[in-house]
Design an enzyme around this catalytic site. Structure first.
Site, PDB file in Angstrom:
ATOM      1  N   GLU A   1       0.855  -1.190   0.000  1.00 37.81           N
ATOM      2  CA  GLU A   1       0.000   0.000   0.000  1.00 37.81           C
ATOM      3  C   GLU A   1       0.893   1.243   0.000  1.00 37.81           C
ATOM      4  OE1 GLU A   1      -3.110  -0.328  -0.357  1.00 37.81           O
ATOM      5  OE2 GLU A   1      -3.732  -2.204   0.548  1.00 37.81           O
TER       6      GLU A   1
ATOM      7  N   GLU B   1      -4.966   4.414   0.046  1.00 29.83           N
ATOM      8  CA  GLU B   1      -3.902   3.446   0.348  1.00 29.83           C
ATOM      9  C   GLU B   1      -3.505   3.535   1.818  1.00 29.83           C
ATOM     10  OE1 GLU B   1      -3.938   1.544  -1.940  1.00 29.83           O
ATOM     11  OE2 GLU B   1      -3.763   2.449  -3.900  1.00 29.83           O
TER      12      GLU B   1
ATOM     13  N   HIS C   1      -6.061   1.769   3.740  1.00 35.69           N
ATOM     14  CA  HIS C   1      -5.881   0.310   3.659  1.00 35.69           C
ATOM     15  C   HIS C   1      -4.797  -0.143   4.640  1.00 35.69           C
ATOM     16  CE1 HIS C   1      -7.436   0.563  -0.777  1.00 35.69           C
ATOM     17  NE2 HIS C   1      -8.355   0.867   0.114  1.00 35.69           N
TER      18      HIS C   1
ATOM     19  N   TYR D   1      -5.279  -2.327  11.919  1.00 31.27           N
ATOM     20  CA  TYR D   1      -6.440  -2.608  12.792  1.00 31.27           C
ATOM     21  C   TYR D   1      -6.632  -4.123  12.940  1.00 31.27           C
ATOM     22  CZ  TYR D   1     -11.536  -2.987  13.710  1.00 31.27           C
ATOM     23  OH  TYR D   1     -12.782  -3.314  14.189  1.00 31.27           O
TER      24      TYR D   1
ATOM     25  N   GLU E   1      -1.698  -3.600  -8.401  1.00 26.03           N
ATOM     26  CA  GLU E   1      -3.073  -3.484  -7.904  1.00 26.03           C
ATOM     27  C   GLU E   1      -4.033  -4.420  -8.637  1.00 26.03           C
ATOM     28  OE1 GLU E   1      -3.294   0.966  -8.355  1.00 26.03           O
ATOM     29  OE2 GLU E   1      -3.723   0.845  -6.212  1.00 26.03           O
TER      30      GLU E   1
ATOM     31  N   GLU F   1      -9.735  -0.510  -4.920  1.00 22.10           N
ATOM     32  CA  GLU F   1      -8.701  -0.913  -5.889  1.00 22.10           C
ATOM     33  C   GLU F   1      -9.262  -0.958  -7.303  1.00 22.10           C
ATOM     34  OE1 GLU F   1      -5.683  -0.773  -5.204  1.00 22.10           O
ATOM     35  OE2 GLU F   1      -5.730  -0.923  -3.023  1.00 22.10           O
TER      36      GLU F   1
ATOM     37  N   HIS G   1      -8.869   2.365  -8.646  1.00 19.39           N
ATOM     38  CA  HIS G   1      -7.461   2.673  -8.959  1.00 19.39           C
ATOM     39  C   HIS G   1      -7.076   2.056 -10.304  1.00 19.39           C
ATOM     40  CE1 HIS G   1      -6.839   2.785  -4.298  1.00 19.39           C
ATOM     41  NE2 HIS G   1      -7.673   3.708  -4.734  1.00 19.39           N
TER      42      HIS G   1
HETATM   43 FE    FE Z   1      -4.730   0.992  -4.818  1.00 18.70          FE
HETATM   44 MN    MN Z   2      -4.785  -0.187  -1.672  1.00 16.70          MN
END
Ligand code: FE
Ligand code: MN
Length: 323
Positions: free
Chosen positions: A70, A101, A104, A110, A174, A208, A211
């Site tokens: 990421e 990102e 993510h 987390y 990605e 994603e 992206h």
């Molecule tokens: Fe991405």
């Molecule tokens: Mn990502």
């Protein structure tokens, strides 16, 4: 022209937007906003206790790859793309992507701070496992070629290097490496395990896929503005990058699931990798290479939202950037 050497004097305002698709993707991305702590993970913690060592290892290595990548994607945007993109709508769209990102990374953080994953093993793996490092190096090699304003975006070689970095970042990292990971991650839910983790992955997949659309649109626009760069030789180079990424991913999956988990063996996962790589080849206008069926039917509709476009081998007649 879409690429240039960026100057600090460039007009930063969203007036006369030239690349309307970028503003639409920006608005869609903002509408998709989510935060990891919206999803509690208590049930997944209970699942973890009844999972096998191989299953736990697969989740740990999933984190090991995604978490640093990421950040690598953001390095590619900051060092490889920002220096050459003059239109504010493109820059704003990428800035939004960078936030995603980061979100993510915070999501994986987390999960790792909730579920008792061996963090040290997870953090070190991307340096310790050669098959994982090879995928990371593949991306960084292309970023390296662009950083610090190294290319001249007014030359064919410069434009080709830029396109290759988009292929390495958006389409391969990605669009292939991540999808292979998503498939394994979502397989747990298919078997009734880690379903909240699965919901988090759904959100990451949704991001994603935008992206990926951004990257595909960017390649298409560059080739529309500079058709002379799409030589047969260059098309072959791009195709070979994708085939190379399948080799890297196949070798990595043999480390990730050596014995098979959740009723899947390595061959099953690698068939999905071949399937998704063929999709990316077709989206770029190439003939598919592997011609295999999708072994993971649950991955079909939800995750693949990129429309077919023909970049290299056919005229772009059916696809309008501003359509
Ligand atoms: Fe991405
Ligand atoms: Mn990502």
């Amino acid at each position: 022209m879409i690429l240039k050497k960026v100057s600090l004097q460039d007009d930063p305002q969203l007036v006369n937007v030239k690349y309307e698709w970028a503003r639409e993707l920006l608005e869609q991305a903002i509408a998709n906003t989510w935060f990891p702590n919206e999803i509690p993970l208590q049930e997944d913690m209970a699942d973890w206790d009844r999972m096998t060592d191989e299953e736990k290892q697969a989740v740990t290595l999933f984190m090991s790859f995604f978490n640093p990548q990421e950040f690598r994607v953001n390095q590619s945007i900051a060092m490889g793309m920002y220096p050459y993109l003059g239109s504010p709508e493109l820059v704003m769209c990428l800035t939004r992507q960078m936030w995603e990102e980061v979100n993510h990374s915070l999501t994986f953080e987390y999960v790792m701070s909730t579920i008792p994953i061996d963090r040290e093993a997870a953090f070190n793996a991307h340096n310790d496992i050669p098959e994982m490092k090879a995928k990371e190096d593949f991306l960084l090699e292309h970023v390296e070629a662009l950083r610090d304003g190294k290319i001249d975006p007014e030359t064919t070689e410069g434009l080709q290097a830029f396109v290759k970095n988009i292929v390495a970042t958006n389409i391969i990292t990605e669009g292939i490496f991540f999808y292979s990971g998503f498939m394994i991650g979502l397989s747990f839910r298919q078997r009734g395990l880690m379903k909240n983790f699965g919901s988090l992955i759904d959100w990451v997949v949704r991001d994603e896929s935008l992206h990926l659309q951004f990257g595909m649109n960017l390649v298409l626009t560059i080739l529309e503005e500079h058709p002379e760069i799409a030589t047969a030789e260059f098309a072959q180079e791009v195709r070979e990058m994708i085939l190379k990424s399948v080799e890297l991913e196949t070798a990595y999956n043999e480390v990730l699931i050596p014995k098979g988990i959740l009723g899947m063996n390595c061959k099953f996962v690698n068939q999905y990798v071949q399937f998704i790589a063929d999709r990316r080849l077709e989206e770029l206008g190439f003939e598919p290479e592997y011609k295999v069926a999708n072994p993971a039917k649950f991955m079909s509709a939800a995750s693949d939202t990129v429309e077919l476009v023909n970049f290299f081998e056919a005229a772009n007649t059916s696809y309008e950037v501003n359509g």
